[in-house]
Write an enzyme that holds these catalytic residues in place. Structure first.
Site, PDB file in Angstrom:
ATOM      1  N   HIS A  28      -5.307  -2.123   4.578  1.00 45.15           N
ATOM      2  CA  HIS A  28      -5.221  -0.899   3.775  1.00 45.15           C
ATOM      3  C   HIS A  28      -4.649  -1.233   2.398  1.00 45.15           C
ATOM      4  CE1 HIS A  28      -1.529  -1.509   5.835  1.00 45.15           C
ATOM      5  NE2 HIS A  28      -1.469  -0.432   6.555  1.00 45.15           N
TER       6      HIS A  28
ATOM      7  N   HIS B 132       2.194  -0.556  15.000  1.00 45.42           N
ATOM      8  CA  HIS B 132       1.146   0.458  14.907  1.00 45.42           C
ATOM      9  C   HIS B 132      -0.091  -0.008  15.679  1.00 45.42           C
ATOM     10  CE1 HIS B 132       3.209   2.617  11.754  1.00 45.42           C
ATOM     11  NE2 HIS B 132       3.055   1.683  10.854  1.00 45.42           N
TER      12      HIS B 132
ATOM     13  N   TYR C 292       9.626   2.217   9.640  1.00 47.40           N
ATOM     14  CA  TYR C 292       9.687   3.297   8.648  1.00 47.40           C
ATOM     15  C   TYR C 292      11.144   3.684   8.464  1.00 47.40           C
ATOM     16  CZ  TYR C 292       4.644   4.579   9.093  1.00 47.40           C
ATOM     17  OH  TYR C 292       3.270   4.607   9.083  1.00 47.40           O
TER      18      TYR C 292
ATOM     19  N   GLU D  89       8.203   1.670   4.048  1.00 49.28           N
ATOM     20  CA  GLU D  89       7.872   0.856   5.219  1.00 49.28           C
ATOM     21  C   GLU D  89       8.072  -0.610   4.866  1.00 49.28           C
ATOM     22  OE1 GLU D  89       3.625   0.546   6.226  1.00 49.28           O
ATOM     23  OE2 GLU D  89       4.137   0.502   8.353  1.00 49.28           O
TER      24      GLU D  89
ATOM     25  N   HIS E  50       0.853  -1.190   0.000  1.00 49.16           N
ATOM     26  CA  HIS E  50       0.000   0.000   0.000  1.00 49.16           C
ATOM     27  C   HIS E  50       0.884   1.233   0.000  1.00 49.16           C
ATOM     28  CE1 HIS E  50       0.951  -0.513   4.322  1.00 49.16           C
ATOM     29  NE2 HIS E  50       0.884   0.807   4.372  1.00 49.16           N
TER      30      HIS E  50
ATOM     31  N   HIS F 273       4.802   7.359   2.574  1.00 50.79           N
ATOM     32  CA  HIS F 273       5.621   6.147   2.401  1.00 50.79           C
ATOM     33  C   HIS F 273       4.958   5.159   1.460  1.00 50.79           C
ATOM     34  CE1 HIS F 273       3.049   4.603   5.789  1.00 50.79           C
ATOM     35  NE2 HIS F 273       3.135   3.465   5.115  1.00 50.79           N
TER      36      HIS F 273
END
Lengths: 311, 311, 311, 311
Positions: free
Chosen positions: D201, D248, D257, D267, D154, D216
């Protein structure tokens, strides 16, 4: 006997500002097993996979820190011999009578040049790890209570005169130097990691002006997944994290540093290699502690708290 | 010195039916580093994180098996002392001159009552683990060549008279008994796990009529994920697997048993707990080896090959 | 909408020989959450991280097996559309009224050519996963009750006519074929893995003479460490393991097959890749199921029970 | 078809300040496979387990950032339909001819209200993942070249008008909202995580004054052990890490990151849960992003760079 003399870290007495708050942390969040309370009000705990009665003793006090850190030795003859060796080396020793700590035999206590009280003892009641002695399972429900480390692994202490401390541990107590960080001028050691076994550290020291300080007490986990689980549990319980999850370049251990409610730092970690006394020592330059990845291998930075926050 | 006497397994000389096929297995599939070949044609290898010159020596022969298994001792004085102790105990010893094995000092060789040749030595050239001595990285590319264990960890040997073997290792060589499997009648030990350190085993024995047999040579991995990776690599290379991936109840180690091209069994494993000489020994009933989960904790069965296939 | 039609496996009704024994297995050992019991005595359970009311329904019966396997569809319009499509395709459907299963809307039930009852439904009460909707923690204590999979992932069913089953699932229900095992003559499929998502399987079938059989119901774990933990928990609770821990070559999933107390096989697994409908299907030869590593990649063998034991 | 419309992120064109330095990073350190270079000098790469020709295209430019981010759609009919839908919605679209990117069919390009160029396409040459189509192994040597993620997963983009972006993605492109961070006043969304699948995501946005910025590009790993390995490899190669390893709270993903040599953040992560369109969205308060653990669950802090550093 191949394993002789000093066997391993045995117990640490830690000062907490509020006893019940400390118990909640060490028992319910860190997941140690409470094994007793004594007439002075001290609370005794052990890691689930430790066999002896206790490894962490909490004492309520006005300021945080460590009262003493103790090693279990092979037997009573070893205790007598090491006491004599310490005295011959010029170190004053004191005998603490059996029973002063619950289920613990006589202790030989002495102060080292960094200002810390160190103890040796040969006897502590074996209470087992909760598994059967015949055909045991590999773990039990207790292994999942809180973070649930398997053992008190080592401590890192801050104080002056660590060259003299190193000499005492290596020449009298049978330890060897596994890793070290040089001073900025390269002429001496700013930090030392010492082993009495094939653990990468049984005790470590950083040169520091103020004597007798605790940097952290360290507890062993068994996998990197458990380090993540520890991080999650810390966050769920609002335990403030200092550094991590990350890997130390020094020792290769994979780690979290965090603080108990009284401000004592503790570590939960896994891994690291297993050295032997015949291994060449590993050296870190002073810059190597930070930009060389010694403290935080992924981020290669010297977190400011590492050198400044102790209890 | 807290770590004295016998330090650790040092080297094993293994017989393979075809040398180059053996080298391909141990170097390219298992992922050891080839460090030399001698005038006899023997091939020397080491695990990437070992510091000394070699831990596995391959010798081409008509039948598979183990020639000898050796322990490194602390120093030459220890070697002399242990040799004298062995002789005083009634064990004949032989001095193998320095250099008979590449980069290796004098060895003291003796036969134990199970019919195996055991060696002690104090000196082997330190060649390092491929990492810098100053500010090292935690691993290198070589750590990912093949299965890439960190060290030769232990061996399991089959032969007669293991009660006498246990007595010799514990009374003369400083080992202690960590775990055992009882004979069916419970009167003796059918299998013993012995440590000279805080490893859960540095050597192990199973009572067996035929002397001098090898059950497996064992190599240490650092995570359960690496055990899966090892299983994948074995399959990719058509290495026949005997048992696993699974967990042993005995030692709690997480394991695969497989065979090299000559039929010598080897193990890649991780984990297990870390005992000390003051720990209560763990006992398995004879049935516990199978249905108690001693051999295969998840499946609780006694794989037939465990007791019958040796080289 | 990019995710349309059939969303995912929703619930399976499983027959157990003794209800309370079944509940103890699925709730206390597998670690599902019990969410209700109905007037018929059926017990409803869900995985901790599932959001809807229930995914496993246990019904006491004289013989083990599966009553029906259901998929949740996007919404009621989709349900109506798929019902019409099934009928247009020549499949008889039955409407089961809302509430026949607790907290579940109307279901469209139909029999597929393998003799299994399949259901579609659009509504089931959202009960959440026990985490806050605002600023949630990543998991809770319930995530560590028993084996504690995150979801009912898929099932493998045995029955005749799987070519017709494949046609129905791909032409009417919107699934696509991800992997297949060829028949020995290579002319057809002996086994098929079907997805309605980017999971490597939402349902799978093996050609088998007897209709309507269950091979296994499968539950998802999040790591290979959790697969080991599942193996340990099975052993602690005397759950008989069929195969594993190991990796399937087919799907790459890392797995344990075991049996519930009634003899229904279940799987706990992690991993596998994530395919999309535009990916080229993966094909296994019939021999590939065994010696090609399709079933057991490390051991490359066709465990006899795989083709013979179903309920 | 259950998976319809937009399938998944397909490719991203990234601007780097020095092409060869960029190639070294993405190919040798991140471990993507280089699959081609075009007449313009652009370099094409893919993750080892991706099947299509390329997912990351590097273009040398004066400033870093992202040129466009593209999604693969189910087929050409879908491409036409979505183009028509976009135009009906009032979005201008442009057709980029087949072959403008190597091995890639016609693309429909449009600008979204945050100032980013988004593309849809239906065709890209299937080059496979390096495994056999018949009886494949689960991975190959290429899986261990550098960090070696399995896929481009993503991206997170920064720009204005994310409410309008959300409306476009959910009403026209078939995405749904999985998680969001509220604005400080709680009246709108400061950040949104959108899925066209059951990934947590496929694309995400943060409200930001300057249009068209890249926060990112994200690459998927398969285990927390691989995240540690990624951290080690980054450090070995002097890749500056921004945050992590950590988890996260948002998405539950476990992450690092870091920055490529041109300052583009990327990432590497694993995990997170798998949502479906019928799931209740998860909401984070604006404070929840920091002290609620949304960004860094263990440390519960809002790293300053998260909101300020974009390219």
């Amino acid at each position: 006997m191949a394993m002789t003399g000093v066997l391993r870290p045995g117990h640490a007495q830690i000062r907490v500002l509020d006893l019940e708050e400390g118990v909640r942390h060490y028992r319910d969040v860190l997941g140690l097993v409470e094994t007793g309370r004594d007439a002075q009000g001290r609370v005794y705990l052990k890691c689930w996979d430790e066999r002896d009665h206790s490894s962490v003793i909490l004492r309520q006090a006005d300021r945080a820190g460590i009262d003493f850190f103790a090693f279990k030795v092979l037997d009573k003859a070893t205790l007598d011999k090491l006491e004599a060796d310490l005295q011959a080396y010029g170190v004053s020793t004191e005998r603490i009578p059996a029973g002063e700590l619950l289920e613990t035999g006589e202790r030989v206590r002495f102060e080292i040049p960094s200002g810390h009280q160190i103890e040796l003892y040969a006897e502590k009641k074996a209470v087992g790890n909760g598994l059967q002695v015949l055909n045991p399972a590999p773990w039990t429900k207790a292994s999942e209570n809180g973070i649930a480390p398997v053992r008190l692994d080592h401590c890192l202490l801050y104080g002056p005169n660590i060259a003299a401390v190193q000499k005492l541990f290596t020449e009298v107590l049978g330890f060897y130097l596994v890793e070290r960080v040089l001073t900025p001028d390269g002429a001496g050691n700013a930090a030392i990691w010492l082993s009495c076994s094939h653990k990468v550290h049984d005790i470590a020291f950083v040169e520091h002006a103020e004597p007798g300080k605790l940097h952290h007490l360290s507890f062993l986990l068994e996998s990197w997944d458990e380090v993540l689980r520890a991080a999650d549990i810390m966050s769920m319980n609002n335990v403030p994290i200092d550094i991590g999850p990350t890997r130390h370049g020094i020792t290769r251990g994979c780690t979290i540093y965090a603080w108990d409610p009284s401000g004592n730092r503790f570590e939960t970690f896994m891994g690291g290699y297993q050295p032997y006394p015949d291994y060449e020592m590993t050296t870190w330059s002073f810059d190597g502690l930070g930009s060389g990845g010694g403290l935080d291998y992924p981020q290669r930075k010297l977190h400011e708290t590492f050198l400044s926050v102790v209890t």
